[in-house]
Design a protein around this motif. Structure first.
Motif, short mmCIF file in Angstrom:
data_model
loop_
_atom_site.label_atom_id
_atom_site.label_comp_id
_atom_site.label_asym_id
_atom_site.label_seq_id
_atom_site.Cartn_x
_atom_site.Cartn_y
_atom_site.Cartn_z
N ALA A 156 0.83 -1.21 0.00
CA ALA A 156 0.00 0.00 0.00
C ALA A 156 0.86 1.26 0.00
O ALA A 156 0.51 2.26 -0.63
CB ALA A 156 -0.94 -0.02 1.20
N ALA A 157 2.03 1.18 0.66
CA ALA A 157 2.88 2.36 0.78
C ALA A 157 3.45 2.81 -0.56
O ALA A 157 3.81 3.98 -0.72
CB ALA A 157 4.02 2.08 1.77
N VAL A 158 3.57 1.91 -1.53
CA VAL A 158 4.14 2.33 -2.82
C VAL A 158 3.07 2.50 -3.89
O VAL A 158 3.37 2.69 -5.06
CB VAL A 158 5.23 1.34 -3.34
CG1 VAL A 158 6.43 1.34 -2.45
CG2 VAL A 158 4.67 -0.06 -3.54
N MET A 159 1.80 2.39 -3.50
CA MET A 159 0.73 2.48 -4.48
C MET A 159 0.06 3.85 -4.40
O MET A 159 0.00 4.45 -3.33
CB MET A 159 -0.33 1.40 -4.21
CG MET A 159 0.20 0.00 -4.37
SD MET A 159 0.59 -0.38 -6.06
CE MET A 159 -1.04 -0.76 -6.66
N PRO A 160 -0.47 4.33 -5.55
CA PRO A 160 -1.21 5.58 -5.50
C PRO A 160 -2.44 5.43 -4.60
O PRO A 160 -3.00 4.34 -4.49
CB PRO A 160 -1.66 5.80 -6.95
CG PRO A 160 -1.21 4.64 -7.73
CD PRO A 160 -0.47 3.70 -6.86
N ARG A 161 -2.83 6.52 -3.96
CA ARG A 161 -4.01 6.47 -3.09
C ARG A 161 -5.29 6.49 -3.90
O ARG A 161 -5.25 6.69 -5.10
CB ARG A 161 -3.99 7.68 -2.15
CG ARG A 161 -2.98 7.51 -1.06
CD ARG A 161 -2.77 8.79 -0.31
NE ARG A 161 -1.74 8.55 0.67
CZ ARG A 161 -1.98 8.15 1.92
NH1 ARG A 161 -3.20 7.95 2.33
NH2 ARG A 161 -0.99 7.93 2.75
#
Ligand SMILES: C[S@@+](CC[C@H](N)C(=O)[O-])C[C@H]1O[C@@H](n2cnc3c(N)ncnc32)[C@H](O)[C@@H]1O
Length: 292
Positions: free
Chosen positions: A184-189
């Protein structure tokens, strides 16, 4: 055994319509799970002695043995590729074959199996609890290009390389929650899907060799069908559906040497009222064929 099944079978009505079981038909269920489809088919064939039910999961196979105890139906705990090869070697044939691919509800509901990014659990994801390869090995031991390829190819995740990099930087990754957070930390929100959905799908497919199992089994299943016999396959993601569609196109069609007739020009999907009661049905695609 609980009275209600831990897994609700999808598209049962459509499976029955397409397989069109007759009394006395033999039946091979290669992903029998918790026996919902098998029970419905056997109600029509009334021939449990001619039924073979396969599942690679120990809990499912034990459940099937209890559910069909005394009926004469044969339960095989195995992956379907090995079991189908064995049935072909033994010269067995079937009037009806069903494959309802993927995981069952208990796989997703039981956090200890490690399939769900929503529940804290070990990085396991094995359908067959005796298998050696686990998701933990892929996540913590495979090199960057291999890990990235799994996430890209089987997860169809465009950000696979970034995710693989982030995973490697965080090793050792301990559990499903930690993995979901790293992804989740490297994915777009603000995405529609949970950001770890595709990564988890990729890992699961790799752990269980799901596409290889399907690709290599389809021609064996065609060979196991009697002339006029029918086969139905339910898939839950586009990679599987594509394999089934191509196989049907390759061996079907209007040519003199076609080996099968496609019964579903388009995949059959669940109606809204089924999806309301059983959200798993949302992504189900059913294709069926008849051997010439
Ligand atoms: C969607 S569930 C099937 C549910 C079943 N149709 C029912 O009515 O309960 C899929 C089942 O197939 C099993 N499975 C998936 N891939 C398999 C494979 N390659 N070989 C054997 N079993 C497999 C899983 O363990 C799971 O129990």
């Amino acid at each position: 055994m609980p009275k209600s099944s831990p897994h609700v079978a999808v598209l049962t009505h459509e499976v029955l319509r397409l397989l069109s079981p007759n009394a006395g038909d033999s039946y091979l269920d290669v992903t029998a799970g918790y026996g919902g489809h098998a029970q419905a088919v056997l109600q029509s064939t009334k021939a449990p002695l001619k039924a073979v039910l396969i599942d690679r999961d120990r809990r499912a196979a034990d459940y099937l043995k209890q559910k069909f105890a005394g009926s004469g139906a044969k339960v095989i705990k195995s992956d379907f590729l090995s079991a189908s090869r064995q049935l072909a070697r033994q010269g067995k044939t079937f009037n009806l074959i069903l494959a309802d691919l993927g995981v069952s509800s208990p796989h997703l509901d039981d956090a200890r199996r490690g399939f769900s990014f929503e529940k804290p659990g070990p990085l396991d994801m094995r359908m067959d609890q005796n298998q050696v390869l686990t998701a933990a090995q892929i996540v913590n031991e495979w090199d960057g290009p291999e890990l990235s390829a799994v996430i890209a190819r089987y997860g169809e995740e465009p950000r696979a390389a970034h995710i693989a990099e982030a995973i490697i930087a965080s090793r050792p990754v301990g559990d499903t929650r930690q993995l979901a957070r790293i992804v989740a930390a490297v994915m777009p929100r603000r995405q529609k899907l949970h950001p770890a959905t595709k990564t988890f799908q990729g890992l699961r497919i790799a752990v269980n060799a799901e596409l290889v199992q399907l690709e290599e089994s389809l021609p064996i299943w065609l060979g196991l069908l009697t002339p006029g016999g029918r086969m139905a396959v339910i898939s839950f993601h586009s990679l599987e559906d594509r394999i089934v569609k191509h196989f049907f196109a390759q061996f079907g069609g209007n040519t003199y040497d076609a080996e099968l007739t496609v019964l579903t020009p388009k995949p059959v999907t669940a109606k809204p009222d089924e999806i309301v009661h059983n959200p798993r049905a949302r992504s189900a695609k059913l294709r069926a064929c008849q051997r010439k």
